[in-house]
Design an enzyme around this catalytic site. Structure first.
Site, PDB file in Angstrom:
ATOM      1  N   GLY A 252     -21.914-116.835 -92.987  1.00 25.29           N
ATOM      2  CA  GLY A 252     -22.133-116.075 -91.583  1.00 25.29           C
ATOM      3  C   GLY A 252     -21.106-114.974 -91.768  1.00 25.29           C
ATOM      4  O   GLY A 252     -19.965-115.221 -92.117  1.00 25.29           O
TER       5      GLY A 252
ATOM      6  N   ASP B 178     -26.026-109.354 -90.665  1.00 23.56           N
ATOM      7  CA  ASP B 178     -24.944-109.320 -91.556  1.00 23.56           C
ATOM      8  C   ASP B 178     -24.423-107.641 -91.949  1.00 23.56           C
ATOM      9  O   ASP B 178     -23.280-107.624 -92.445  1.00 23.56           O
ATOM     10  CB  ASP B 178     -25.490-109.752 -92.901  1.00 23.56           C
ATOM     11  CG  ASP B 178     -25.728-111.231 -92.755  1.00 23.56           C
ATOM     12  OD1 ASP B 178     -26.700-111.838 -92.105  1.00 23.56           O
ATOM     13  OD2 ASP B 178     -24.725-111.868 -93.242  1.00 23.56           O
TER      14      ASP B 178
ATOM     15  N   ASN C  68     -30.233-109.069 -92.289  1.00 19.44           N
ATOM     16  CA  ASN C  68     -30.090-110.540 -91.512  1.00 19.44           C
ATOM     17  C   ASN C  68     -30.721-111.700 -92.514  1.00 19.44           C
ATOM     18  O   ASN C  68     -31.480-111.190 -93.650  1.00 19.44           O
ATOM     19  CB  ASN C  68     -30.490-110.665 -90.169  1.00 19.44           C
ATOM     20  CG  ASN C  68     -29.990-111.625 -89.568  1.00 19.44           C
ATOM     21  OD1 ASN C  68     -28.700-112.275 -89.802  1.00 19.44           O
ATOM     22  ND2 ASN C  68     -30.790-112.682 -88.825  1.00 19.44           N
TER      23      ASN C  68
HETATM   24  O1  MRU Z   1     -26.422-116.622 -96.163  1.00 19.52           O
HETATM   25  P1  MRU Z   1     -25.577-116.895 -94.849  1.00 19.52           P
HETATM   26  O2  MRU Z   1     -25.984-118.074 -94.164  1.00 19.52           O
HETATM   27  O3  MRU Z   1     -24.153-116.360 -94.808  1.00 19.52           O
HETATM   28  O4  MRU Z   1     -26.450-115.675 -93.787  1.00 19.52           O
HETATM   29  C1  MRU Z   1     -25.766-115.438 -92.454  1.00 19.52           C
HETATM   30  C2  MRU Z   1     -27.098-115.021 -91.594  1.00 19.52           C
HETATM   31  O5  MRU Z   1     -27.891-113.956 -92.111  1.00 19.52           O
HETATM   32  C3  MRU Z   1     -27.012-115.184 -90.124  1.00 19.52           C
HETATM   33  O6  MRU Z   1     -28.266-115.342 -89.847  1.00 19.52           O
HETATM   34  C4  MRU Z   1     -26.474-114.455 -88.958  1.00 19.52           C
HETATM   35  O7  MRU Z   1     -27.158-113.795 -88.411  1.00 19.52           O
HETATM   36  C5  MRU Z   1     -25.232-113.560 -89.668  1.00 19.52           C
HETATM   37  S1  MRU Z   1     -23.819-113.929 -89.502  1.00 19.52           S
HETATM   38  C6  MRU Z   1     -23.597-114.449 -87.462  1.00 19.52           C
END
Ligand code: MRU
Length: 314
Positions: free
Chosen positions: A45, A212, A222
């Protein structure tokens, strides 16, 4: 509860690869351990990765090299770069790396609190909200972004129901369900491909996701599957909101075509069953800004990306 915290010279990370079955903490006392935790998604995240990386810098004995390794541990979430650069800047200004990391951590918490409150104002009483991936305290360290808003709306007594995309292949939807169970918020898990049918049949009142990296023209990266959700939402007339702190915004990139998308190992999709089948494991996708109804950050709710840039101080 927090996803990461600092105690007596070490960084503690709630190992998200063990959830929801086990609550297990990793103790990191070397930068290489923090980099590893970020790479394997023990901490994940965008905002939570940023906080972990900031504390990672407090463990560093070779600032320049460690800054490079931390930044290279994942490629799409821009918070990672921003957090490391913030610590480097504060060190140049005379602060210790630990003090700088604590400032980053506390500021991030305030931002997520504000996003949760602002996002909750968009949620109507009795509505059903669909969310993708995990954007709760696990992904942001405290409060949350999209899930923070959902939790805040439930706390205000809005009697909402949450539809949780399971989010293949790493099943971050399970983490969302774990957080919603803890918060006693009614929810239902679906396979990712069920979202379109639910939207078309009028079962979803709004979609709320995190980000992201949100770039200058409002396109944003994202979790893989977000772009399809946004396109379906537009077709079905369902409002689609993106919630993220300013640390996830990247003004230096003009549009979404220039965002680097992390490609992860095929085994996350195929397991060990296939030796000859190829898999393309894109961890993220990019959604064009025209599909976004509103962006929510710590400064407000913005219907247009231009007005967001105008009213932000960073
Ligand atoms: O691969 P991750 O689990 O780190 O990805 C995170 C995301 O894409 C989440 O959906 C999020 O929207 C971004 S962080 C709050």
């Amino acid at each position: 509860m927090r996803a990461v915290y600092w105690k007596k010279g070490s960084l503690y990370i709630l190992d998200q690869t063990a959830l929801p079955l086990k609550v297990r903490w990793l103790r990191c006392s070397k930068v290489s351990e923090v980099c590893h935790a970020i790479k394997v998604l023990a901490v994940r995240g965008a905002p939570a990765i940023g906080v972990a990386a900031a504390y990672g810098m407090a463990l560093s004995k070779r600032m320049k090299a460690d800054a490079k390794s931390l930044k290279a541990s994942r490629s799409t979430a821009v918070d990672l770069e921003h957090a490391v650069d913030f610590v480097l800047l504060e060190i140049r200004g005379g602060k210790s790396a630990l003090d700088a990391a604590m400032i980053w951590d506390n500021t991030n918490t305030e931002k997520c609190k504000s996003i949760s409150e602002r996002g909750a104002s968009l949620i109507k009483k009795g509505s059903t909200i669909l969310t993708h991936c995990n954007t709760g305290f696990l992904a942001t360290n405290e409060y949350g972004s999209a899930l923070g808003a959902i939790k805040e709306a439930a706390k205000q007594g809005k009697k909402i129901h949450v539809i949780v995309d399971e989010t293949r292949p790493r099943l971050q939807g399970w983490l969302t369900s774990w957080e919603l169970l803890r918060a006693k918020i009614p929810h239902t898990m679906i396979v990712d491909s069920a979202a379109g049918f639910l939207m078309r049949t009028g079962k979803i009142d709004a979609v709320m996701v995190g980000a992201d990296r949100i770039v200058k023209n409002g396109d944003f990266a994202n979790k893989i599957g977000t772009c399809s959700l946004a396109m379906l939402a537009k077709e079905c007339g369902v409002p689609f909101y993106v919630l993220a702190p300013m640390s996830s915004f990247d003004r230096k990139i003009a549009n979404g075509n220039k965002i680097k998308i992390e490609i992860r190992d095929s085994s996350e999709i195929l397991g060990k069953a296939f030796k000859k089948t190829k898999a393309l494991n894109l961890a993220f996708d990019v959604t064009p800004s025209r599909y976004v109804t509103g962006y929510v950050n710590e400064f407000g709710v913005f219907r247009r990306i231009e007005s967001l840039w105008k009213s932000t101080k960073e």
